[in-house]
Design a protein around this motif. Structure first.
Motif, mmCIF file in Angstrom:
data_model
loop_
_atom_site.group_PDB
_atom_site.id
_atom_site.type_symbol
_atom_site.label_atom_id
_atom_site.label_comp_id
_atom_site.label_asym_id
_atom_site.label_seq_id
_atom_site.Cartn_x
_atom_site.Cartn_y
_atom_site.Cartn_z
ATOM 1 N N ALA A 36 -42.988 -51.103 -4.671
ATOM 2 C CA ALA A 36 -42.599 -51.304 -3.266
ATOM 3 C C ALA A 36 -42.993 -52.717 -2.851
ATOM 4 C CB ALA A 36 -43.360 -50.304 -2.388
ATOM 5 N N ALA A 39 -48.369 -56.811 0.253
ATOM 6 C CA ALA A 39 -48.890 -57.634 1.353
ATOM 7 C C ALA A 39 -48.002 -58.850 1.624
ATOM 8 C CB ALA A 39 -50.307 -58.094 1.021
ATOM 9 N N SER A 40 -47.327 -59.346 0.580
ATOM 10 C CA SER A 40 -46.492 -60.538 0.771
ATOM 11 C C SER A 40 -45.391 -60.298 1.798
ATOM 12 C CB SER A 40 -45.877 -60.972 -0.566
ATOM 13 O OG SER A 40 -46.886 -61.156 -1.536
ATOM 14 N N SER A 44 -47.352 -63.970 7.365
ATOM 15 C CA SER A 44 -47.067 -64.475 8.722
ATOM 16 C C SER A 44 -45.939 -65.506 8.773
ATOM 17 C CB SER A 44 -48.325 -65.149 9.268
ATOM 18 O OG SER A 44 -48.567 -66.353 8.548
ATOM 19 N N GLY A 410 -53.600 -61.459 -5.202
ATOM 20 C CA GLY A 410 -54.526 -60.790 -4.293
ATOM 21 C C GLY A 410 -55.527 -59.901 -5.007
HETATM 22 C C1 LIG Z 1 -50.745 -59.028 7.599
HETATM 23 C C2 LIG Z 1 -50.824 -60.086 6.538
HETATM 24 C C3 LIG Z 1 -50.624 -61.420 6.894
HETATM 25 C C4 LIG Z 1 -50.711 -62.422 5.932
HETATM 26 N N1 LIG Z 1 -50.534 -63.719 6.297
HETATM 27 C C5 LIG Z 1 -50.738 -64.711 5.390
HETATM 28 C C6 LIG Z 1 -50.675 -66.082 5.761
HETATM 29 O O1 LIG Z 1 -50.474 -66.421 6.915
HETATM 30 N N2 LIG Z 1 -50.869 -67.001 4.798
HETATM 31 C C7 LIG Z 1 -51.138 -66.682 3.490
HETATM 32 O O2 LIG Z 1 -51.312 -67.558 2.653
HETATM 33 N N3 LIG Z 1 -51.192 -65.396 3.125
HETATM 34 C C8 LIG Z 1 -51.012 -64.406 4.036
HETATM 35 N N4 LIG Z 1 -51.085 -63.082 3.655
HETATM 36 C C9 LIG Z 1 -51.492 -62.738 2.299
HETATM 37 C C10 LIG Z 1 -50.490 -62.968 1.272
HETATM 38 O O3 LIG Z 1 -49.154 -63.028 1.650
HETATM 39 C C11 LIG Z 1 -50.732 -61.965 0.155
HETATM 40 O O4 LIG Z 1 -52.088 -61.585 0.077
HETATM 41 C C12 LIG Z 1 -50.436 -62.582 -1.130
HETATM 42 O O5 LIG Z 1 -49.090 -62.944 -1.060
HETATM 43 C C13 LIG Z 1 -50.758 -61.620 -2.268
HETATM 44 O O6 LIG Z 1 -49.668 -61.450 -3.052
HETATM 45 P P1 LIG Z 1 -49.685 -60.526 -4.331
HETATM 46 O O7 LIG Z 1 -48.386 -60.742 -5.006
HETATM 47 O O8 LIG Z 1 -50.920 -60.744 -5.101
HETATM 48 O O9 LIG Z 1 -49.809 -59.027 -3.766
HETATM 49 P P2 LIG Z 1 -48.768 -58.123 -2.974
HETATM 50 O O10 LIG Z 1 -47.831 -58.924 -2.179
HETATM 51 O O11 LIG Z 1 -49.579 -57.084 -2.286
HETATM 52 O O12 LIG Z 1 -47.905 -57.433 -4.121
HETATM 53 C C14 LIG Z 1 -48.393 -56.425 -4.949
HETATM 54 C C15 LIG Z 1 -47.212 -55.776 -5.638
HETATM 55 O O13 LIG Z 1 -47.679 -54.920 -6.657
HETATM 56 C C16 LIG Z 1 -46.964 -53.699 -6.595
HETATM 57 N N5 LIG Z 1 -47.740 -52.637 -7.241
HETATM 58 C C17 LIG Z 1 -49.015 -52.229 -6.991
HETATM 59 N N6 LIG Z 1 -49.363 -51.239 -7.826
HETATM 60 C C18 LIG Z 1 -48.285 -51.017 -8.634
HETATM 61 C C19 LIG Z 1 -48.032 -50.097 -9.694
HETATM 62 N N7 LIG Z 1 -48.930 -49.217 -10.119
HETATM 63 N N8 LIG Z 1 -46.814 -50.137 -10.287
HETATM 64 C C20 LIG Z 1 -45.874 -51.021 -9.877
HETATM 65 N N9 LIG Z 1 -46.067 -51.913 -8.870
HETATM 66 C C21 LIG Z 1 -47.252 -51.896 -8.267
HETATM 67 C C22 LIG Z 1 -46.755 -53.497 -5.108
HETATM 68 O O14 LIG Z 1 -45.778 -52.534 -4.866
HETATM 69 C C23 LIG Z 1 -46.356 -54.932 -4.719
HETATM 70 O O15 LIG Z 1 -45.004 -55.167 -4.998
HETATM 71 C C24 LIG Z 1 -50.990 -62.070 4.603
HETATM 72 C C25 LIG Z 1 -51.178 -60.732 4.230
HETATM 73 C C26 LIG Z 1 -51.099 -59.743 5.191
HETATM 74 C C27 LIG Z 1 -51.336 -58.323 4.775
#
Ligand SMILES: Cc1cc2nc3c(=O)[nH]c(=O)nc-3n(C[C@H](O)[C@H](O)[C@H](O)COP(=O)(O)OP(=O)(O)OC[C@H]3O[C@@H](n4cnc5c(N)ncnc54)[C@H](O)[C@@H]3O)c2cc1C
Length: 442
Positions: A36, A39-40, A44, A410
């Protein structure tokens, strides 16, 4: 069904996207599996790269350091921070230049225009000001550091409670009083009726954005603003962050052309339309590049010794076995699902231990890793997988768990994506490093 690939990326957020950008010319076959949006999709609109750990929350934005200075402080003070770990293994010259190059590559490959500034002082939809370094281009002109005696009209929509134009106007005026710099001359506010939405209450951000995506709606809105502006001397329009999902550049361009003013959206809180735009743009990148994406949940794996052989993925009522030569774990933190605390702290797919402040977490309770103040930095938000400089996750004794497993984003330990203002930077840079080593491991 059995599927075979070179590199399996688990996750569909910013880290997964950045890994795919790094791998695009590697000649390695890549499969993305995500259950799904994470957090991305709540982002914002800003990409934060690094903020100084010694900057106080009340420091005035005219004094804010650049992200390069923030990075220097992180490297000096936080030895288990992902930037510090990755910098120790970097052979690419100056680490800040490496960070800048990776973030720029991710921004430029995205089918969504991003704008850079170092630092930006961006207005949020709550009327606060937030430092960042990259932002969706539709928000570029909401950078207070570029305003000089601006005459700002804040635009709200009746029935849309997420954005209170009068409150925001007051916040801007308060900012002006607190700062030494004359960025603002005066501010006014206007509630603009959208004809098809008249009389509605509790409008949702996405609903409004979809409505504004229609040309007849945004052109009519521009004309209504022009009528209001007659005899007035505004220079800037500050807009709620709902200016379309598909047509944002066209909407901003039309509003600028029709009104003759600089126009920008503020940053967004959760239920973020800019976050949705980012998610949609990353998915478009996968599609345009022919990178196969499977919507499913990784639930288990097979390994031989220190090598992962295959992953088990549930997709509805189907079960897939995915054989991969290397795996990039980019499953995020609490929102994405990469980090869990159910009785004990763990990463749910590979059962990796979670670390906090350089130490493996065991049976600590939430109060033991929290602080009482709402505004305080919460240690538990830094819990995550520890890595070595190649991005390989470590066990509780600090040893590499699997030679062909890499982690990014993250999920990583000792940075707090919600409060530290380096989430996008860490996600992109750690994913680029993980992808580079994953390609070499195939
Ligand atoms: C409200 C909010 C505001 C934010 N604002 C900012 C900002 O202003 N500036 C900034 O730099 N960052 C901001 N961020 C943070 C930032 O966008 C994210 O923390 C960062 O992009 C992390 O990305 P990621 O790809 O590591 O994780 P995520 O975007 O969380 O992606 C994780 C992915 O893994 C998948 N996944 C998890 N477990 C499984 C599994 N078992 N099997 C298959 N898929 C799985 C999920 O479905 C999802 O697709 C914000 C975050 C939030 C929540």
């Amino acid at each position: 069904m059995e599927i075979t690939t070179d590199i399996l990326i688990l996750g569909g957020g910013l880290a997964a996207y950045a890994a795919a950008v790094e791998l695009r010319d590697s000649g390695r076959e890549t499969l993305v599996v995500a259950k799904a949006p994470g957090a991305s999709a709540l982002n914002s609109g800003a990409w934060d790269i690094a903020d100084s750990p010694i900057r106080g929350p009340r420091d005035e934005w005219v004094e804010w350091p650049s992200w390069r200075e923030g990075l220097k402080e992180i490297l000096r003070r936080q030895e288990s921070h992902p930037y510090s770990v990755l910098a120790r293994g970097s052979s690419d010259g100056d680490f800040a230049d490496f960070v800048a190059a990776k973030v720029r590559a991710a921004a430029e490959a995205l089918p969504l225009e991003m704008a850079e500034g170092d630092p930006l002082a961006l207005v949020t939809d709550f009327g606060t000001v937030k430092p960042s370094a990259w932002v969706q281009a539709s928000m570029r002109d909401a950078d207070l550091r570029r305003w000089q005696r601006a005459k700002v009209l804040v635009l709200g929509v009746p029935g849309f409670p997420n954005f209170n134009a009068r409150f925001l106007r007051h916040s801007l005026l308060e900012q002006q009083e607190r700062q030494g710099k004359s960025h603002l001359d005066f501010a006014g506010s206007l509630e603009l009726e959208i004809p098809e939405l008249q009389g509605r209450v509790s409008l949702k951000p996405v609903e409004l954005a979809q409505r504004l995506d229609r040309e007849e709606t945004f052109v009519a809105a521009g004309q209504a603003i022009v009528r209001y502006l007659e005899g007035k001397v505004y220079t800037h329009l500050l807009l709620p962050p709902v200016m379309g999902i598909e047509n944002t550049p066209a909407i901003l361009e039309a509003l600028r052309r029709i009104t003759g003013l600089a126009a920008a959206e503020t940053l967004s809180g959760p239920m973020s339309v800019p976050g949705w735009r980012l998610q949609a743009a990353m998915e478009r990148f996968f599609q345009e590049r022919g990178i196969e994406c499977l919507e499913g949940e990784a639930v288990g794996f097979d390994a031989e010794g220190r090598r992962i052989k295959s992953l088990y993925v549930h997709q509805g009522d189907q079960r897939h076995k995915v054989r991969a030569k290397a795996v990039i774990l980019a499953t995020g933190k609490y929102v994405g699902g990469g980090v869990e605390r159910r009785g004990r702290w763990k990463e749910p797919i590979f059962n990796l231990p979670l670390f906090l402040q350089g130490k493996a977490l065991r049976a600590q309770t939430l109060p033991q890793v929290s602080r009482p103040g709402v505004a305080e930095r919460q240690p538990f938000l830094g819990a995550g997988a520890a890595i070595n400089p190649m991005g390989q996750p470590l066990d509780a004794d600090g040893q590499v768990v699997y030679d062909n497993l890499f982690a990014a984003g993250g999920l990583l330990a000792d940075f707090n994506p919600a409060q530290e203002r380096c989430a996008a930077g860490v996600s992109i840079v750690s994913a680029s490093v993980a992808a580079r080593h994953a390609a070499a491991a195939c």
